[in-house]
Design a protein around this motif. Structure first.
Motif, PDB file in Angstrom:
ATOM      1  N   ARG A 138       3.297  -6.376  -0.134  1.00  0.00           N
ATOM      2  CA  ARG A 138       4.212  -6.031  -0.348  1.00  0.00           C
ATOM      3  C   ARG A 138       4.209  -4.601   0.432  1.00  0.00           C
ATOM      4  O   ARG A 138       5.078  -3.997   1.080  1.00  0.00           O
ATOM      5  CB  ARG A 138       4.734  -5.465  -1.423  1.00  0.00           C
ATOM      6  CG  ARG A 138       6.063  -4.648  -2.183  1.00  0.00           C
ATOM      7  CD  ARG A 138       6.958  -4.431  -3.184  1.00  0.00           C
ATOM      8  NE  ARG A 138       7.000  -5.915  -4.088  1.00  0.00           N
ATOM      9  CZ  ARG A 138       7.261  -6.201  -5.541  1.00  0.00           C
ATOM     10  NH1 ARG A 138       7.280  -4.928  -5.767  1.00  0.00           N
ATOM     11  NH2 ARG A 138       7.502  -7.124  -5.983  1.00  0.00           N
ATOM     12  N   TYR A 139       3.004  -3.818  -0.006  1.00  0.00           N
ATOM     13  CA  TYR A 139       2.783  -2.836   0.119  1.00  0.00           C
ATOM     14  C   TYR A 139       2.022  -2.362   2.191  1.00  0.00           C
ATOM     15  O   TYR A 139       2.697  -1.075   2.362  1.00  0.00           O
ATOM     16  CB  TYR A 139       2.115  -1.426  -0.706  1.00  0.00           C
ATOM     17  CG  TYR A 139       3.419  -1.217  -1.942  1.00  0.00           C
ATOM     18  CD1 TYR A 139       4.836  -0.264  -1.669  1.00  0.00           C
ATOM     19  CD2 TYR A 139       2.558  -2.292  -2.748  1.00  0.00           C
ATOM     20  CE1 TYR A 139       5.907  -0.839  -3.254  1.00  0.00           C
ATOM     21  CE2 TYR A 139       3.878  -1.850  -4.410  1.00  0.00           C
ATOM     22  CZ  TYR A 139       5.396  -1.217  -3.733  1.00  0.00           C
ATOM     23  OH  TYR A 139       6.374  -0.873  -5.278  1.00  0.00           O
ATOM     24  N   ALA A 140       1.250  -3.868   2.159  1.00  0.00           N
ATOM     25  CA  ALA A 140       0.584  -2.812   2.632  1.00  0.00           C
ATOM     26  C   ALA A 140       0.901  -3.890   4.334  1.00  0.00           C
ATOM     27  O   ALA A 140      -0.638  -4.245   4.846  1.00  0.00           O
ATOM     28  CB  ALA A 140      -1.079  -3.203   2.431  1.00  0.00           C
ATOM     29  N   GLY A 141       1.727  -4.441   4.334  1.00  0.00           N
ATOM     30  CA  GLY A 141       1.877  -5.749   5.370  1.00  0.00           C
ATOM     31  C   GLY A 141       1.296  -6.548   5.215  1.00  0.00           C
ATOM     32  O   GLY A 141       0.894  -6.922   6.533  1.00  0.00           O
ATOM     33  N   GLY A 142       0.573  -7.355   4.402  1.00  0.00           N
ATOM     34  CA  GLY A 142       0.026  -8.948   5.085  1.00  0.00           C
ATOM     35  C   GLY A 142      -2.289  -8.195   4.532  1.00  0.00           C
ATOM     36  O   GLY A 142      -2.746  -8.379   4.623  1.00  0.00           O
ATOM     37  N   GLN A 143      -2.184  -6.360   5.221  1.00  0.00           N
ATOM     38  CA  GLN A 143      -3.420  -5.705   5.357  1.00  0.00           C
ATOM     39  C   GLN A 143      -4.362  -5.946   4.386  1.00  0.00           C
ATOM     40  O   GLN A 143      -3.286  -6.075   2.864  1.00  0.00           O
ATOM     41  CB  GLN A 143      -3.713  -4.654   5.598  1.00  0.00           C
ATOM     42  CG  GLN A 143      -4.714  -3.978   5.476  1.00  0.00           C
ATOM     43  CD  GLN A 143      -4.698  -2.453   6.040  1.00  0.00           C
ATOM     44  OE1 GLN A 143      -3.550  -1.742   6.057  1.00  0.00           O
ATOM     45  NE2 GLN A 143      -5.497  -1.867   5.911  1.00  0.00           N
ATOM     46  N   THR A 144      -5.796  -6.271   3.637  1.00  0.00           N
ATOM     47  CA  THR A 144      -6.207  -6.821   2.275  1.00  0.00           C
ATOM     48  C   THR A 144      -6.684  -5.204   2.017  1.00  0.00           C
ATOM     49  O   THR A 144      -8.003  -4.790   2.287  1.00  0.00           O
ATOM     50  CB  THR A 144      -7.177  -7.696   2.619  1.00  0.00           C
ATOM     51  OG1 THR A 144      -6.917  -9.120   2.738  1.00  0.00           O
ATOM     52  CG2 THR A 144      -8.191  -8.093   1.440  1.00  0.00           C
ATOM     53  N   THR A 168      -9.653   6.047  -2.809  1.00  0.00           N
ATOM     54  CA  THR A 168      -8.633   4.089  -2.739  1.00  0.00           C
ATOM     55  C   THR A 168      -7.260   5.041  -3.445  1.00  0.00           C
ATOM     56  O   THR A 168      -5.927   4.434  -2.686  1.00  0.00           O
ATOM     57  CB  THR A 168      -9.076   3.574  -4.316  1.00  0.00           C
ATOM     58  OG1 THR A 168     -10.488   2.991  -4.079  1.00  0.00           O
ATOM     59  CG2 THR A 168      -8.552   2.192  -4.974  1.00  0.00           C
ATOM     60  N   LEU A 169      -6.644   5.474  -3.834  1.00  0.00           N
ATOM     61  CA  LEU A 169      -5.941   6.125  -4.082  1.00  0.00           C
ATOM     62  C   LEU A 169      -5.169   6.357  -2.617  1.00  0.00           C
ATOM     63  O   LEU A 169      -4.001   7.062  -2.766  1.00  0.00           O
ATOM     64  CB  LEU A 169      -5.558   7.494  -5.269  1.00  0.00           C
ATOM     65  CG  LEU A 169      -4.439   8.013  -5.725  1.00  0.00           C
ATOM     66  CD1 LEU A 169      -3.340   6.623  -5.521  1.00  0.00           C
ATOM     67  CD2 LEU A 169      -4.485   8.853  -6.527  1.00  0.00           C
ATOM     68  N   ALA A 170      -5.909   7.518  -1.917  1.00  0.00           N
ATOM     69  CA  ALA A 170      -5.965   7.474  -0.616  1.00  0.00           C
ATOM     70  C   ALA A 170      -5.659   7.100   0.067  1.00  0.00           C
ATOM     71  O   ALA A 170      -4.077   7.455   1.192  1.00  0.00           O
ATOM     72  CB  ALA A 170      -6.739   8.819  -0.331  1.00  0.00           C
ATOM     73  N   THR A 171      -6.327   6.016   0.289  1.00  0.00           N
ATOM     74  CA  THR A 171      -5.560   4.623   1.650  1.00  0.00           C
ATOM     75  C   THR A 171      -4.115   4.044   0.344  1.00  0.00           C
ATOM     76  O   THR A 171      -3.714   3.273   1.259  1.00  0.00           O
ATOM     77  CB  THR A 171      -6.696   3.961   1.017  1.00  0.00           C
ATOM     78  OG1 THR A 171      -7.803   4.434   1.357  1.00  0.00           O
ATOM     79  CG2 THR A 171      -6.275   2.157   1.345  1.00  0.00           C
ATOM     80  N   VAL A 172      -3.937   3.781  -0.600  1.00  0.00           N
ATOM     81  CA  VAL A 172      -2.717   3.324  -1.497  1.00  0.00           C
ATOM     82  C   VAL A 172      -1.836   4.347  -0.762  1.00  0.00           C
ATOM     83  O   VAL A 172      -0.240   3.622  -0.397  1.00  0.00           O
ATOM     84  CB  VAL A 172      -2.933   3.503  -2.986  1.00  0.00           C
ATOM     85  CG1 VAL A 172      -1.728   3.200  -3.442  1.00  0.00           C
ATOM     86  CG2 VAL A 172      -3.881   2.604  -3.299  1.00  0.00           C
ATOM     87  N   ARG A 173      -1.870   5.982  -0.977  1.00  0.00           N
ATOM     88  CA  ARG A 173      -1.074   6.453  -0.595  1.00  0.00           C
ATOM     89  C   ARG A 173      -0.353   6.237   1.107  1.00  0.00           C
ATOM     90  O   ARG A 173       0.831   6.277   1.606  1.00  0.00           O
ATOM     91  CB  ARG A 173      -0.668   8.097  -1.027  1.00  0.00           C
ATOM     92  CG  ARG A 173      -0.612   8.311  -2.281  1.00  0.00           C
ATOM     93  CD  ARG A 173      -1.624   8.836  -2.736  1.00  0.00           C
ATOM     94  NE  ARG A 173      -0.383  10.354  -2.552  1.00  0.00           N
ATOM     95  CZ  ARG A 173      -0.633  11.608  -1.599  1.00  0.00           C
ATOM     96  NH1 ARG A 173      -2.004  12.097  -1.732  1.00  0.00           N
ATOM     97  NH2 ARG A 173       0.370  12.667  -1.293  1.00  0.00           N
ATOM     98  N   GLU A 174      -1.938   6.524   1.762  1.00  0.00           N
ATOM     99  CA  GLU A 174      -1.258   5.772   3.310  1.00  0.00           C
ATOM    100  C   GLU A 174      -0.741   4.876   3.449  1.00  0.00           C
ATOM    101  O   GLU A 174       0.479   4.923   4.779  1.00  0.00           O
ATOM    102  CB  GLU A 174      -2.534   6.234   3.961  1.00  0.00           C
ATOM    103  CG  GLU A 174      -2.502   5.467   5.044  1.00  0.00           C
ATOM    104  CD  GLU A 174      -3.942   5.990   6.084  1.00  0.00           C
ATOM    105  OE1 GLU A 174      -4.088   5.866   7.064  1.00  0.00           O
ATOM    106  OE2 GLU A 174      -4.822   6.352   5.510  1.00  0.00           O
TER     107      GLU A 174
END
Length: 361
Positions: free
Chosen positions: A200-206, A349-355
């Motif tokens: 949903r949020y990462a466009g299929g990126q893991t 991890t949170l920085a990656t999630v926000r990005e």
């Protein structure tokens, strides 16, 4: 959905989890690189032999095998089903003492507390957007926790308990979670959250890997009163911190039966089987072998042998525990160091999630 269909799905899910668990064990034995274990406990006081044989000893095994080890002091989870939390700081101190005494090595393991890692808990917000209310309500482990707490109404924190556990595992990118069969629904919920976030949020990126359960083969240790499990509040435990004499007194009071012939029969003679299991875990001998040696000498001999085996096995742990109790400041220093590392990882991890969510402004 019929009961038969539900049962079939459950069996299929368990078989799949078991196959993944077996593959994990093979990797641990041959090449544990890339494996990160997340495990932990709620700080509700000192631990007992049920905790030790059920999970603590296995954690040390995995740590010593080279699996990167993260151990959570789940202080926020104390308030999921309790209105009175008691002395949490004292309980955390007891937990840390037991962890180190049994062999958790702060040089090789990261020991940290929920409440000290804000970014971990912030992950609950996007994760909650990925699950539905019915999914949370039908989680069997949550229902069991509600029943164990003796409550009829479910609080919001207990309802979202599986999502909090998902945050625990995913914030540090844990991919090995040692659990019993009853905890599989939590692991499956975590896998679903990881999958949905990536889609949903990462466009299929893991961004998050789906973790696997490492199913424990450890035995369940019953309460000495014959109850379903050991519980400090019921006084049916042998605590790791107890003295040898206290242990003997507790084992002598353990419930057995009137048959002098000692046999290992968990279904028909669960209390006798429980003592045989404890002796077996301490000595490495099978319960059947121990029962055969005792023969018709009765429950008194069984209790004596179990107490002696347990005291011998726990002696070095108790000696180490006594040393650790002399310096509680050092215990909290170890926890602060673990908190610092956990915060570094959680913030990344949170920085990656926000990005990937497009929330960096």
């Amino acid at each position: 959905m019929t009961d038969a269909t539900s049962s079939q799905i459950s069996r299929t899910s368990y078989d799949t989890a078991q196959a993944r668990s077996q593959a994990l064990e093979q990797k641990i034995a041959t090449d544990p690189s890339g494996l990160r274990m997340l495990t932990g406990d709620r700080p509700t006081g000192a631990l007992h032999i049920g905790h030790y044989f059920g999970s603590l000893r296995n954690r040390v095994r995995l740590q010593d095998a080279g699996v990167e080890t993260w151990v959570l002091v789940a202080d926020y989870q104390v308030i999921t089903d309790r209105e009175v939390v008691g002395d949490i700081r004292g309980s955390v101190r007891e937990l840390l003492t037991d962890y180190l005494a049994v062999g958790i090595d702060p040089e090789r393991a990261t020991v940290f507390a929920h409440s000290a890692v804000p970014a971990l808990n912030q992950l609950m917000l996007p994760f909650l957007s990925l699950v539905t209310q019915p999914e949370l309500e039908r989680n069997p482990t949550v229902k069991a926790e509600l029943q164990a707490a003796g409550k009829s109404a479910m609080g919001g924190l207990l309802l979202t308990y599986p999502v909090h556990q998902a945050a625990d595992i995913l914030f540090c990118h844990g991919n090995v979670v040692p659990v019993g069969k009853d905890q599989l629904p939590h692991i499956e919920q975590t896998r679903v959250i990881a999958r949905r976030f990536n889609e949903r949020y990462a466009g299929g990126q893991t961004v998050f890997r789906e973790p696997d359960a490492l199913l424990s083969e450890a035995p369940t240790i019953l309460g000495l009163d014959g109850g379903a499990k050991m519980s400090k509040s019921l006084g049916n435990t042998v605590m790791l911190r107890m003295s040898a004499d206290e242990t003997v007194k507790r084992i002598k009071k353990a419930k057995t039966d009137s048959d002098r012939q000692i046999t290992y029969d968990p279904e028909s003679r669960p209390e006798v089987a429980n003592l045989l299991t404890i002796a077996s875990q301490c000595t490495g001998r099978t319960p059947e072998e121990i029962a055969g040696e005792i023969g018709d000498k009765g429950a008194g001999t069984l209790k004596m042998m179990t107490a002696e085996a347990l005291n011998e096995h726990l002696a070095p742990i108790r000696e180490r525990r006594a040393e650790l109790e002399k310096d509680p400041a050092q215990l909290f220093s170890i926890l602060r160091a673990g908190n610092e590392r956990a915060n570094d990882v959680a913030n990344d991890t949170l920085a990656t999630v926000r990005e990937v969510m497009g929330m960096v402004y």
